[in-house]
Write an enzyme that holds these catalytic residues in place. Sequence first.
Site, PDB file in Angstrom:
ATOM      1  N   LEU A 131     -16.597  46.664   8.742  1.00 13.99           N
ATOM      2  CA  LEU A 131     -16.451  46.878   7.383  1.00 13.99           C
ATOM      3  C   LEU A 131     -14.871  47.454   7.384  1.00 13.99           C
ATOM      4  O   LEU A 131     -14.368  48.131   8.332  1.00 13.99           O
ATOM      5  CB  LEU A 131     -17.269  48.347   6.948  1.00 13.99           C
ATOM      6  CG  LEU A 131     -18.732  47.994   7.014  1.00 13.99           C
ATOM      7  CD1 LEU A 131     -19.570  49.371   6.757  1.00 13.99           C
ATOM      8  CD2 LEU A 131     -19.340  47.046   6.088  1.00 13.99           C
ATOM      9  N   ASP A 132     -14.294  47.264   5.994  1.00 10.00           N
ATOM     10  CA  ASP A 132     -13.028  47.757   5.808  1.00 10.00           C
ATOM     11  C   ASP A 132     -12.632  49.159   5.954  1.00 10.00           C
ATOM     12  O   ASP A 132     -13.845  49.887   5.932  1.00 10.00           O
ATOM     13  CB  ASP A 132     -12.558  47.300   4.449  1.00 10.00           C
ATOM     14  CG  ASP A 132     -12.623  45.792   4.030  1.00 10.00           C
ATOM     15  OD1 ASP A 132     -12.212  44.976   5.082  1.00 10.00           O
ATOM     16  OD2 ASP A 132     -12.740  45.612   3.002  1.00 10.00           O
ATOM     17  N   LYS A 133     -11.716  49.701   6.300  1.00  2.00           N
ATOM     18  CA  LYS A 133     -11.469  51.288   6.471  1.00  2.00           C
ATOM     19  C   LYS A 133     -12.031  51.900   5.353  1.00  2.00           C
ATOM     20  O   LYS A 133     -12.615  52.776   5.816  1.00  2.00           O
ATOM     21  CB  LYS A 133      -9.771  51.101   6.684  1.00  2.00           C
ATOM     22  CG  LYS A 133      -9.654  52.814   6.721  1.00  2.00           C
ATOM     23  CD  LYS A 133      -8.165  53.117   6.778  1.00  2.00           C
ATOM     24  CE  LYS A 133      -7.659  54.557   6.830  1.00  2.00           C
ATOM     25  NZ  LYS A 133      -6.384  54.929   6.675  1.00  2.00           N
TER      26      LYS A 133
ATOM     27  N   ARG B 170     -14.537  42.302  -2.588  1.00  2.85           N
ATOM     28  CA  ARG B 170     -13.410  42.566  -3.051  1.00  2.85           C
ATOM     29  C   ARG B 170     -12.681  41.634  -3.879  1.00  2.85           C
ATOM     30  O   ARG B 170     -12.321  41.763  -5.004  1.00  2.85           O
ATOM     31  CB  ARG B 170     -12.336  43.559  -2.265  1.00  2.85           C
ATOM     32  CG  ARG B 170     -13.017  44.662  -1.681  1.00  2.85           C
ATOM     33  CD  ARG B 170     -12.239  45.273  -0.498  1.00  2.85           C
ATOM     34  NE  ARG B 170     -11.038  45.753  -0.727  1.00  2.85           N
ATOM     35  CZ  ARG B 170      -9.995  46.267   0.077  1.00  2.85           C
ATOM     36  NH1 ARG B 170     -10.278  45.992   1.506  1.00  2.85           N
ATOM     37  NH2 ARG B 170      -9.025  46.266  -0.164  1.00  2.85           N
TER      38      ARG B 170
END
Length: 343
Positions: A167-169, A281
């Site tokens: 998962l992205d930060k 996104r």
Amino acid sequence: MSAQVVPDKNVNLIIDSEHEDAIETGDLTDSIETRRHTVTYEQSDMRYDRIVALAVPEFSRSYLQQLIEQSFVTLNGAIATKSSKHLRGGDELVIQLRPTEQSQAYVPEDVPVEVVYEDAYLLVINKPAGLVVHPAPGNWRGTLLNGLLNKYPEAKHLPRAGIVHRLDKDTSGLMVVAKTRLCMDALVKLISSREVAREYFAIAHGAWRNSDEHEFEEDAPDRIVTQSIGRDQRNRLKMAAFDPLSGHAKPARTDIYVLQQNDDFTWVECKLHTGRTHQIRVHMAYLGHPLVADATYGGKPALGLARQALHAKRLAFTHPMTGADMEFLSPLPPDLEAAKGDF
């Protein structure tokens, strides 16, 4: 923040056992070891990096490549950083094995890991926003991987400490992590074959204006996005959407369901069929609905949010070792819950 878990009734939960102390790295000068290797005639005309790997087989190719690039390997007494160079029998290599930023990143650290399910083969965690999953330039320490090595010392024997997806930060929510190599390989295959269900909540800018025509389909998504995703050709730090027929990127699909909206924002559920970098996104920005506070793809801070409004809320799959049907649900973290209540 807690998560609801709906495991198969036949799957046994186990309690965390005590873990060993963190590994001490010691002083840098005490960590340097010199290896010498004479290129055999059987190795003649092999690539420089390949021969270095044969000379020091216990280390990864990526680590040895770093040593070459940082001038810690000499060829016949001279520094040589061109990995593709072909060597000759009798050439002399001197290899200085020393810590690099990357090699020093893989150490146990006291990073909290919220485990919502665990058995002998895998665990499911609830990642908070702000936590980097894997060490990388700019974030070599304090990652989920460091926390896993601390909580599960045996994870040091697994690639990436058992992490099979990311998962992205600034994305919160559920992730599955392997505890054995056999399970890790099986999970990678499940993800690659799209047999792991991943669903997200997100808040996007603008009133929704992108519904597909599906009047005869019950419970159909409001939009199916199939734009391929690849590296942005103008900014290599970003990803971009491409025509599926262009051949410039990897296939991707996101199903989007509108849950709530007003004149300024839309609350959506997104179902992934693929797991490309920044997929939701990028697809939402492509539709003209960038996620709130996602500055990389055109979103602006709003609703009290300073991080992208994205949360991995559901994870479901067939357990690769037991065959049990597994489903995990994560409630909204407080910041997204508060933002959702504002419209």
